[in-house]
Design an enzyme around this catalytic site. Structure first.
Site, PDB file in Angstrom:
ATOM      1  N   ASN A 187     -10.252  -0.236   0.181  1.00  0.00           N
ATOM      2  CA  ASN A 187      -8.792  -0.111   0.241  1.00  0.00           C
ATOM      3  C   ASN A 187      -8.211  -0.535  -1.103  1.00  0.00           C
ATOM      4  O   ASN A 187      -8.232  -1.712  -1.443  1.00  0.00           O
ATOM      5  CB  ASN A 187      -8.266  -0.989   1.386  1.00  0.00           C
ATOM      6  CG  ASN A 187      -6.764  -0.916   1.539  1.00  0.00           C
ATOM      7  OD1 ASN A 187      -6.066  -0.388   0.669  1.00  0.00           O
ATOM      8  ND2 ASN A 187      -6.254  -1.454   2.637  1.00  0.00           N
ATOM      9  N   HIS A 189      -3.702   7.070   3.734  1.00  0.00           N
ATOM     10  CA  HIS A 189      -4.039   5.827   3.024  1.00  0.00           C
ATOM     11  C   HIS A 189      -5.455   5.420   3.434  1.00  0.00           C
ATOM     12  O   HIS A 189      -5.787   5.387   4.622  1.00  0.00           O
ATOM     13  CB  HIS A 189      -3.016   4.752   3.403  1.00  0.00           C
ATOM     14  CG  HIS A 189      -3.386   3.386   2.926  1.00  0.00           C
ATOM     15  ND1 HIS A 189      -3.873   3.152   1.655  1.00  0.00           N
ATOM     16  CD2 HIS A 189      -3.352   2.173   3.544  1.00  0.00           C
ATOM     17  CE1 HIS A 189      -4.110   1.859   1.518  1.00  0.00           C
ATOM     18  NE2 HIS A 189      -3.819   1.243   2.641  1.00  0.00           N
ATOM     19  N   CYS A 206       0.820  -1.225   0.000  1.00  0.00           N
ATOM     20  CA  CYS A 206       0.000   0.000   0.000  1.00  0.00           C
ATOM     21  C   CYS A 206       0.851   1.270   0.000  1.00  0.00           C
ATOM     22  O   CYS A 206       0.375   2.343  -0.352  1.00  0.00           O
ATOM     23  CB  CYS A 206      -0.933   0.016   1.209  1.00  0.00           C
ATOM     24  SG  CYS A 206      -1.965  -1.442   1.324  1.00  0.00           S
TER      25      CYS A 206
HETATM   26  O1  UT7 Z   1      -3.798  -1.297   3.778  1.00  0.00           O
HETATM   27  C1  UT7 Z   1      -3.194  -1.770   4.951  1.00  0.00           C
HETATM   28  C2  UT7 Z   1      -3.667  -3.126   5.232  1.00  0.00           C
HETATM   29  N1  UT7 Z   1      -4.886  -3.353   5.869  1.00  0.00           N
HETATM   30  C3  UT7 Z   1      -5.457  -2.663   6.873  1.00  0.00           C
HETATM   31  O2  UT7 Z   1      -5.124  -1.560   7.166  1.00  0.00           O
HETATM   32  C4  UT7 Z   1      -6.524  -3.330   7.665  1.00  0.00           C
HETATM   33  C5  UT7 Z   1      -6.295  -3.146   9.147  1.00  0.00           C
HETATM   34  N2  UT7 Z   1      -7.269  -3.831   9.970  1.00  0.00           N
HETATM   35  C6  UT7 Z   1      -8.585  -3.506   9.973  1.00  0.00           C
HETATM   36  O3  UT7 Z   1      -9.001  -2.628   9.256  1.00  0.00           O
HETATM   37  C7  UT7 Z   1      -9.494  -4.241  10.931  1.00  0.00           C
HETATM   38  O4  UT7 Z   1      -8.716  -5.000  11.806  1.00  0.00           O
HETATM   39  C8  UT7 Z   1     -10.509  -5.154  10.197  1.00  0.00           C
HETATM   40  C9  UT7 Z   1     -11.545  -4.302   9.486  1.00  0.00           C
HETATM   41  C10 UT7 Z   1      -9.813  -6.055   9.220  1.00  0.00           C
HETATM   42  C11 UT7 Z   1     -11.252  -6.002  11.219  1.00  0.00           C
HETATM   43  O5  UT7 Z   1     -11.883  -5.190  12.209  1.00  0.00           O
HETATM   44  P1  UT7 Z   1     -11.717  -5.541  13.745  1.00  0.00           P
HETATM   45  O6  UT7 Z   1     -12.527  -4.565  14.480  1.00  0.00           O
HETATM   46  O7  UT7 Z   1     -10.237  -5.588  14.039  1.00  0.00           O
HETATM   47  O8  UT7 Z   1     -12.406  -6.943  13.845  1.00  0.00           O
HETATM   48  P2  UT7 Z   1     -11.784  -8.353  14.285  1.00  0.00           P
HETATM   49  O9  UT7 Z   1     -10.852  -8.878  13.254  1.00  0.00           O
HETATM   50  O10 UT7 Z   1     -11.279  -8.231  15.688  1.00  0.00           O
HETATM   51  O11 UT7 Z   1     -13.092  -9.240  14.295  1.00  0.00           O
HETATM   52  C12 UT7 Z   1     -14.198  -8.980  15.189  1.00  0.00           C
HETATM   53  C13 UT7 Z   1     -15.299  -9.962  14.872  1.00  0.00           C
HETATM   54  C14 UT7 Z   1     -14.814 -11.413  14.794  1.00  0.00           C
HETATM   55  O12 UT7 Z   1     -15.833 -12.232  15.323  1.00  0.00           O
HETATM   56  P3  UT7 Z   1     -15.704 -12.827  16.817  1.00  0.00           P
HETATM   57  O13 UT7 Z   1     -14.437 -13.637  16.803  1.00  0.00           O
HETATM   58  O14 UT7 Z   1     -15.623 -11.630  17.710  1.00  0.00           O
HETATM   59  O15 UT7 Z   1     -16.944 -13.624  16.957  1.00  0.00           O
HETATM   60  C15 UT7 Z   1     -14.719 -11.662  13.309  1.00  0.00           C
HETATM   61  O16 UT7 Z   1     -14.874 -13.023  12.973  1.00  0.00           O
HETATM   62  O17 UT7 Z   1     -15.875  -9.674  13.602  1.00  0.00           O
HETATM   63  C16 UT7 Z   1     -15.868 -10.855  12.792  1.00  0.00           C
HETATM   64  N3  UT7 Z   1     -15.708 -10.459  11.389  1.00  0.00           N
HETATM   65  C17 UT7 Z   1     -16.747 -10.172  10.589  1.00  0.00           C
HETATM   66  N4  UT7 Z   1     -18.083 -10.191  10.816  1.00  0.00           N
HETATM   67  C18 UT7 Z   1     -18.877  -9.825   9.782  1.00  0.00           C
HETATM   68  C19 UT7 Z   1     -14.554 -10.290  10.705  1.00  0.00           C
HETATM   69  N5  UT7 Z   1     -14.842  -9.912   9.452  1.00  0.00           N
HETATM   70  C20 UT7 Z   1     -16.184  -9.828   9.360  1.00  0.00           C
HETATM   71  C21 UT7 Z   1     -17.073  -9.479   8.319  1.00  0.00           C
HETATM   72  N6  UT7 Z   1     -18.390  -9.494   8.577  1.00  0.00           N
HETATM   73  N7  UT7 Z   1     -16.629  -9.112   7.101  1.00  0.00           N
END
Ligand code: UT7
Length: 330
Positions: free
Chosen positions: A286, A256, A114
């Site tokens: 993204n 970004h 990125c």
């Molecule tokens: O360009 C640079 C690279 N990328 C980034 O900058 C991304 C950086 N990270 C993020 O933006 C965030 O960490 C995410 C958007 C990827 C995830 O958000 P989060 O608040 O960190 O969620 P999490 O991974 O801690 O997941 C929370 C819950 C989980 O369920 P449980 O284990 O709490 O039951 C996930 O399984 O949300 C669940 N989950 C979803 N639910 C519905 C993860 N993805 C999804 C989804 N829809 N798409």
């Protein structure tokens, strides 16, 4: 000796096909509400079959050249920042050169995930310094959909396809920006937190092997999130301090476009009022290396950037890599 360096034309291109959050929810367990609340993304653009990164770059390049009132024949270099190239060989920049109908240029791809576009600004600045009269097309472009695991809800909701491009030269033109300074950095010890390893020399494919999950983006989202906020903030502080500026001197921050919560956190840490932080993430998701030049072109088109403004860019990506650049619009 470092020569002055100007961004003279801004262009972007996103493929017409749009995938909304509701569309995604038809084939992966997610919802519009989850995606909007956790990321700020409402839709993303996705290529049609047969459309590839060089096609996106070519369109963005034409728009940037048009914006700069320059011709393809004026170009001396083509740099494409991408980690989703058309192919390992030939590089995407050579394909773009041919699609633009020119030859004989230095044409090279760069990979810093990125952060590729901001890394590219640093490379372009160096090329301007050592060349007699460089006119460089620098594009950040990704076909993220080609490396998206559509069964992985943790990643597939995040990314989109697009390209952005600028033309860089040692001479100014109408509506241009001077590239005042660039700072880039990296930490390879954190490389495993965001990967696309399948098909590389560390994980070569053999004939008849099914495509493994590692062919696609794999990410430990929470860890990436924390490092992204920390690095994007600190690299901005370094750049501001080096240039004797404070956050109050910045008219617009273009971060970004990865996640609205990351953008908000960086804006807050840098003490930037919301109205001074540019966001177009909701429309594109993204788009990795395309994110910053796409936002620059969008901000220009929307009138969010005006002559006299000081604009700060900041980025973060796999590697990990990160960086920041300071622009003064003339
Ligand atoms: O360009 C640079 C690279 N990328 C980034 O900058 C991304 C950086 N990270 C993020 O933006 C965030 O960490 C995410 C958007 C990827 C995830 O958000 P989060 O608040 O960190 O969620 P999490 O991974 O801690 O997941 C929370 C819950 C989980 O369920 P449980 O284990 O709490 O039951 C996930 O399984 O949300 C669940 N989950 C979803 N639910 C519905 C993860 N993805 C999804 C989804 N829809 N798409």
């Amino acid at each position: 000796m470092t020569k002055q360096c100007y961004l003279r034309g801004f262009g972007s291109f996103a493929p017409p096909k749009v995938l909304t959050n509701d569309d995604l929810a038809t084939f992966v367990e997610t919802s519009d509400e989850w995606i909007k609340t956790r990321t700020g993304i409402e839709q993303r653009h996705i290529v049609d079959p047969g459309q590839c990164t060089s096609d996106l770059v070519t369109e963005a390049a034409k728009a940037a050249l048009n914006d700069a009132s320059l011709a393809v024949a004026d170009l001396t270099h083509i740099l494409v920042a991408t980690f989703t190239p058309d192919a390992y060989c030939p590089n995407t920049a050579c394909v773009v050169e041919d699609k633009l109908g020119t030859k004989g240029l230095m044409a090279m791809d760069m990979s810093a995930a990125c952060s590729g576009f901001v890394y590219g600004l640093q490379v372009a600045r160096g090329l301007v310094s050592i060349s007699d009269n460089a006119t460089i097309l620098l594009s950040g472009a990704e076909t993220m959909s080609s490396r998206t695991n559509w069964k992985d809800r943790n990643t597939c909701v995040l990314f989109g396809d697009a390209a952005g491009a600028v033309v860089i030269s040692p001479t100014p033109g109408p509506n241009c920006a001077e590239l005042i300074d660039v700072e880039v950095s990296s930490d390879g010890a954190l490389r495993d937190l965001l990967t696309v390893t399948g098909g590389g020399s560390s994980m070569p494919y053999t004939l008849d092997q099914p495509v493994p999950a590692e062919h696609f983006v794999m990410m430990q989202g929470r860890e990436v999130f924390k490092h992204a906020v920390r690095s994007m903030t600190s690299v901005c502080e370094t750049l501001l301090e080096r240039n004797g500026l404070t956050n109050a001197d910045i008219d617009l921050l273009i971060p970004h476009q990865a996640n609205m919560r990351i953008i908000d956190a960086v804006g807050k840490k840098l003490d930037m009022p919301e109205g001074k932080v540019f966001v177009n993430l909701q429309k594109y998701g993204n788009t990795s290396a395309a994110s910053i030049p796409l936002a620059l072109a969008d901000a220009r088109a929307q009138g969010a950037i005006k002559p006299g403004m000081t604009v700060l860019l900041t980025t973060f990506g796999g590697g990990f890599t990160w960086g920041s650049a300071l622009l003064k619009f003339l």
